[in-house]
Design a protein around this motif. Structure first.
Motif, PDB file in Angstrom:
ATOM      1  N   ALA A 320       0.831  -1.212   0.000  1.00  0.00           N
ATOM      2  CA  ALA A 320       0.000   0.000   0.000  1.00  0.00           C
ATOM      3  C   ALA A 320       0.864   1.260   0.000  1.00  0.00           C
ATOM      4  CB  ALA A 320      -0.928  -0.012   1.212  1.00  0.00           C
ATOM      5  N   GLU A 321       1.868   1.288   0.869  1.00  0.00           N
ATOM      6  CA  GLU A 321       2.751   2.454   0.932  1.00  0.00           C
ATOM      7  C   GLU A 321       3.551   2.617  -0.356  1.00  0.00           C
ATOM      8  OE1 GLU A 321       5.108   1.811   4.392  1.00  0.00           O
ATOM      9  OE2 GLU A 321       3.372   1.765   5.734  1.00  0.00           O
ATOM     10  N   SER A 322       4.006   1.505  -0.940  1.00  0.00           N
ATOM     11  CA  SER A 322       4.775   1.573  -2.178  1.00  0.00           C
ATOM     12  C   SER A 322       3.939   2.162  -3.306  1.00  0.00           C
ATOM     13  CB  SER A 322       5.285   0.184  -2.571  1.00  0.00           C
ATOM     14  OG  SER A 322       6.185  -0.332  -1.605  1.00  0.00           O
ATOM     15  N   LEU A 323       2.681   1.754  -3.376  1.00  0.00           N
ATOM     16  CA  LEU A 323       1.800   2.279  -4.428  1.00  0.00           C
ATOM     17  C   LEU A 323       1.600   3.786  -4.273  1.00  0.00           C
ATOM     18  CD1 LEU A 323      -0.884  -0.568  -4.656  1.00  0.00           C
ATOM     19  CD2 LEU A 323       0.827   0.053  -6.376  1.00  0.00           C
ATOM     20  N   ILE A 324       1.381   4.226  -3.032  1.00  0.00           N
ATOM     21  CA  ILE A 324       1.219   5.666  -2.802  1.00  0.00           C
ATOM     22  C   ILE A 324       2.503   6.412  -3.151  1.00  0.00           C
ATOM     23  CG2 ILE A 324       0.839   7.437  -1.038  1.00  0.00           C
ATOM     24  CD1 ILE A 324      -0.982   5.441   0.406  1.00  0.00           C
ATOM     25  N   ASN A 325       3.641   5.873  -2.719  1.00  0.00           N
ATOM     26  CA  ASN A 325       4.918   6.522  -3.006  1.00  0.00           C
ATOM     27  C   ASN A 325       5.206   6.576  -4.502  1.00  0.00           C
ATOM     28  OD1 ASN A 325       5.429   6.976  -0.313  1.00  0.00           O
ATOM     29  ND2 ASN A 325       6.716   5.164  -0.042  1.00  0.00           N
ATOM     30  N   LEU A 326       4.879   5.502  -5.205  1.00  0.00           N
ATOM     31  CA  LEU A 326       5.100   5.480  -6.654  1.00  0.00           C
ATOM     32  C   LEU A 326       4.173   6.470  -7.353  1.00  0.00           C
ATOM     33  CD1 LEU A 326       5.519   1.630  -7.188  1.00  0.00           C
ATOM     34  CD2 LEU A 326       7.304   3.376  -7.457  1.00  0.00           C
ATOM     35  N   ASP A 327       2.941   6.558  -6.865  1.00  0.00           N
ATOM     36  CA  ASP A 327       2.013   7.547  -7.430  1.00  0.00           C
ATOM     37  C   ASP A 327       2.543   8.964  -7.207  1.00  0.00           C
ATOM     38  OD1 ASP A 327       0.279   5.630  -8.351  1.00  0.00           O
ATOM     39  OD2 ASP A 327      -1.078   5.755  -6.633  1.00  0.00           O
ATOM     40  N   ASN A 328       3.058   9.213  -6.008  1.00  0.00           N
ATOM     41  CA  ASN A 328       3.621  10.532  -5.713  1.00  0.00           C
ATOM     42  C   ASN A 328       4.841  10.816  -6.580  1.00  0.00           C
ATOM     43  OD1 ASN A 328       1.681  10.913  -3.766  1.00  0.00           O
ATOM     44  ND2 ASN A 328       3.001  10.418  -2.037  1.00  0.00           N
ATOM     45  N   ALA A 329       5.679   9.795  -6.786  1.00  0.00           N
ATOM     46  CA  ALA A 329       6.862   9.966  -7.624  1.00  0.00           C
ATOM     47  C   ALA A 329       6.458  10.261  -9.058  1.00  0.00           C
ATOM     48  CB  ALA A 329       7.736   8.717  -7.560  1.00  0.00           C
ATOM     49  N   GLN A 330       5.452   9.539  -9.534  1.00  0.00           N
ATOM     50  CA  GLN A 330       4.988   9.761 -10.900  1.00  0.00           C
ATOM     51  C   GLN A 330       4.386  11.161 -11.040  1.00  0.00           C
ATOM     52  OE1 GLN A 330       1.949   6.988 -12.429  1.00  0.00           O
ATOM     53  NE2 GLN A 330       3.340   6.590 -14.131  1.00  0.00           N
ATOM     54  N   GLU A 331       3.656  11.583 -10.020  1.00  0.00           N
ATOM     55  CA  GLU A 331       3.084  12.932 -10.049  1.00  0.00           C
ATOM     56  C   GLU A 331       4.187  13.985 -10.062  1.00  0.00           C
ATOM     57  OE1 GLU A 331       0.019  15.789  -7.487  1.00  0.00           O
ATOM     58  OE2 GLU A 331       0.473  13.764  -6.809  1.00  0.00           O
ATOM     59  N   SER A 332       5.252  13.749  -9.285  1.00  0.00           N
ATOM     60  CA  SER A 332       6.380  14.672  -9.268  1.00  0.00           C
ATOM     61  C   SER A 332       7.019  14.786 -10.650  1.00  0.00           C
ATOM     62  CB  SER A 332       7.425  14.201  -8.248  1.00  0.00           C
ATOM     63  OG  SER A 332       8.601  14.980  -8.313  1.00  0.00           O
ATOM     64  N   LEU A 333       7.159  13.660 -11.318  1.00  0.00           N
ATOM     65  CA  LEU A 333       7.744  13.653 -12.661  1.00  0.00           C
ATOM     66  C   LEU A 333       6.846  14.382 -13.656  1.00  0.00           C
ATOM     67  CD1 LEU A 333       8.959   9.944 -12.718  1.00  0.00           C
ATOM     68  CD2 LEU A 333      10.447  11.956 -12.690  1.00  0.00           C
ATOM     69  N   ILE A 334       5.545  14.129 -13.549  1.00  0.00           N
ATOM     70  CA  ILE A 334       4.608  14.759 -14.487  1.00  0.00           C
ATOM     71  C   ILE A 334       4.542  16.268 -14.257  1.00  0.00           C
ATOM     72  CG2 ILE A 334       2.175  14.905 -15.133  1.00  0.00           C
ATOM     73  CD1 ILE A 334       2.004  11.877 -14.596  1.00  0.00           C
ATOM     74  N   LEU A 335       4.567  16.685 -12.989  1.00  0.00           N
ATOM     75  CA  LEU A 335       4.582  18.123 -12.693  1.00  0.00           C
ATOM     76  C   LEU A 335       5.816  18.794 -13.278  1.00  0.00           C
ATOM     77  CD1 LEU A 335       3.286  18.219  -8.994  1.00  0.00           C
ATOM     78  CD2 LEU A 335       2.115  19.065 -11.037  1.00  0.00           C
ATOM     79  N   LYS A 336       6.951  18.112 -13.174  1.00  0.00           N
ATOM     80  CA  LYS A 336       8.183  18.669 -13.746  1.00  0.00           C
ATOM     81  C   LYS A 336       8.081  18.713 -15.273  1.00  0.00           C
ATOM     82  CE  LYS A 336      11.082  19.910 -11.802  1.00  0.00           C
ATOM     83  NZ  LYS A 336      11.423  21.279 -11.378  1.00  0.00           N
ATOM     84  N   GLN A 337       7.449  17.707 -15.866  1.00  0.00           N
ATOM     85  CA  GLN A 337       7.233  17.718 -17.311  1.00  0.00           C
ATOM     86  C   GLN A 337       6.391  18.934 -17.719  1.00  0.00           C
ATOM     87  OE1 GLN A 337       5.685  13.569 -17.860  1.00  0.00           O
ATOM     88  NE2 GLN A 337       7.025  13.565 -19.633  1.00  0.00           N
ATOM     89  N   THR A 338       5.350  19.190 -16.946  1.00  0.00           N
ATOM     90  CA  THR A 338       4.491  20.334 -17.233  1.00  0.00           C
ATOM     91  C   THR A 338       5.281  21.640 -17.136  1.00  0.00           C
ATOM     92  OG1 THR A 338       2.582  19.141 -16.343  1.00  0.00           O
ATOM     93  CG2 THR A 338       2.375  21.531 -16.558  1.00  0.00           C
ATOM     94  N   GLU A 339       6.110  21.723 -16.105  1.00  0.00           N
ATOM     95  CA  GLU A 339       6.953  22.916 -15.941  1.00  0.00           C
ATOM     96  C   GLU A 339       7.904  23.063 -17.121  1.00  0.00           C
ATOM     97  OE1 GLU A 339      10.568  24.318 -13.021  1.00  0.00           O
ATOM     98  OE2 GLU A 339       8.936  23.133 -12.140  1.00  0.00           O
ATOM     99  N   LEU A 340       8.487  21.961 -17.554  1.00  0.00           N
ATOM    100  CA  LEU A 340       9.392  22.004 -18.704  1.00  0.00           C
ATOM    101  C   LEU A 340       8.658  22.456 -19.958  1.00  0.00           C
ATOM    102  CD1 LEU A 340      11.506  18.740 -18.251  1.00  0.00           C
ATOM    103  CD2 LEU A 340      12.289  21.085 -17.985  1.00  0.00           C
ATOM    104  N   GLY A 341       7.408  22.006 -20.099  1.00  0.00           N
ATOM    105  CA  GLY A 341       6.622  22.435 -21.247  1.00  0.00           C
ATOM    106  C   GLY A 341       6.437  23.944 -21.269  1.00  0.00           C
ATOM    107  N   GLY A 342       6.208  24.525 -20.093  1.00  0.00           N
ATOM    108  CA  GLY A 342       6.090  25.982 -20.015  1.00  0.00           C
ATOM    109  C   GLY A 342       7.386  26.679 -20.400  1.00  0.00           C
ATOM    110  N   ARG A 343       8.512  26.124 -19.935  1.00  0.00           N
ATOM    111  CA  ARG A 343       9.803  26.720 -20.295  1.00  0.00           C
ATOM    112  C   ARG A 343      10.074  26.603 -21.796  1.00  0.00           C
ATOM    113  NH1 ARG A 343      13.911  23.985 -16.180  1.00  0.00           N
ATOM    114  NH2 ARG A 343      12.445  23.670 -14.489  1.00  0.00           N
TER     115      ARG A 343
END
Length: 406
Positions: A320-343
């Motif tokens: 359960a914790e691994s799934l939440i952590n992986l979801d958070n990690a994936q969200e972190s990556l996607i947020l950075k992708q979005t930021e890169l798109g703006g740049r």
């Protein structure tokens, strides 16, 4: 009567021939270079303007090179993050598969082996290098790998927290790198049991259902951790020991009990009925490294004993914790992708502006500098004709003497 000496006649003729020859040479040079202004004396005002326009073209071309470099770096980082997102998604699928209760020990071992391979692939992505060989996620330490494998087999961040920026126009800068610590390491972690002093027993179904309720319970400041206290009579209290005296969130007349699911300030859990007196420390605001999450998952798949109630609970909590952590990690990556798109959008807009400015500047310079070949060739023909006629006239005059008049 005005007397004109032979010397004056020769000097005047030679001076005229030199002037005509200079004009002819100037036109020939213009045709050879394709430019109307080859030296400041040709047209001082135009020469000064051309010099300023040349400087402007140089400035624009410099920024265009910077913008191109920024675009390449950002696109490379974007590509690396896209690969990381796909890889984390595959790891999540394996984690879901590992949570299947019907899997055998061999099945879990096979999943752990693939996770090890995926972990190495993630490290390769995090250690991506640009065309010059610099590691793009190492901050200012571009000559060092972002993540290094330790003797115990774990991956640790090796760079710093620097972020490189590049000027792509006057007063316009863009970040062209992101350090790996912010992307892969400092990721919000799932609420989890960090430590325990109980002899037997465990906490299961631990989730944070309402983060706003948790913030409200502590005046908007979420504590780093909470302490779940189990008394000898089986009653349970939840305390915030980050303040003195500690905040006790649960007291009589409605005491919490072991073996019952309860929710306190948005935090839901069940303390197993066999739990002895003691304490559990629950991490609330922890950060997790996606590498650490995968490493912990692999270790759990290989070592946890599901044949005991505590072992099964620990295994379920791990999944359960691994799934939440992986979801958070994936969200972190996607947020950075979005930021890169703006740049990247900002870089592309600046590139378009620089392209237009460069074309406009070159057009103005061309009007001042470039030669009209048809006009120049016509001038050259006329100047050649005039020079030839002047030479012939001078030759005839030079042959005259006083005796020719007698």
């Amino acid at each position: 009567m005005i007397r004109i000496s032979s010397q004056q006649v020769f000097s005047s003729g030679i001076s005229r021939l030199q002037e005509l020859n200079a004009s002819l040479n100037k036109t020939q040079q213009q045709i050879a270079t394709g430019k109307k202004v080859n030296q400041p004396s040709d047209d001082p005002v135009a020469a000064a303007r051309i010099l300023k326009l040349d400087q402007e073209v140089t400035r624009i071309e410099t920024y265009q090179r910077n913008a191109s470099l920024a675009q390449n770096r950002l696109q490379q980082e974007e590509s690396a993050l896209a690969s990381a997102v796909d890889l984390v998604q595959r790891i999540r699928e394996l984690t879901v598969q590992a949570g299947n209760g019907s899997l055998s020990a061999n099945d879990r071992s096979s999943i752990a082996e693939e996770l090890k391979q995926r972990l190495d692939q993630l490290a390769d992505i995090a250690n991506t290098q640009d065309a010059s060989g610099e590691y793009i996620f190492s901050g200012f330490q571009g000559d060092q790998p972002a993540f290094v494998k330790q003797p115990d087999g774990t991956w640790r961040y090796n760079g710093d927290e620097g972020q490189r920026v590049l000027e792509i126009d006057d007063g316009v800068t863009v970040a062209i790198s992101d350090h790996g610590k912010g992307i892969f390491v400092d990721v919000p972690a799932a609420v989890s049991v960090k430590s325990a002093t109980v002899t037997t027993g465990h906490i299961s179904d631990l989730t944070l259902d309402n983060s706003q309720a948790l913030r409200n319970a502590f005046g908007g400041a979420v504590p780093d951790d909470l302490t779940v206290v189990v008394a000898a009579d089986g009653s349970v209290t939840v305390e915030n020991r980050n303040v003195v005296p500690a905040d006790v969130l649960t007291t009589d007349p409605s005491p919490l009990q072991v073996g019952e699911e309860f929710e306190v300030a948005g935090l839901r859990m069940t303390v197993s009925e066999d739990t002895t007196a003691g304490e559990f420390t629950i991490g609330i605001s922890d950060k997790q490294s996606v590498f650490g999450t995968i490493e912990t998952l692999i270790a759990g798949l290989e070592s946890l004993d599901k044949t005991t109630p505590d072992g099964q609970a620990a295994y379920d909590a791990l999944i359960a914790e691994s799934l939440i952590n992986l979801d958070n990690a994936q969200e972190s990556l996607i947020l950075k992708q979005t930021e890169l798109g703006g740049r990247l959008n900002a870089v592309e807009s600046t590139q378009a502006f620089l392209e237009d400015s460069g074309l406009y500047t070159k057009e103005i310079r061309s009007e001042l500098e470039d030669l009209d070949y048809a006009e120049a060739i016509s001038n050259l023909s006329f100047q050649s004709f005039v020079l030839e006629a002047a030479q012939q006239s001078f030759a005839q005059v030079a042959q005259l003497s006083l005796f020719d008049r007698l």
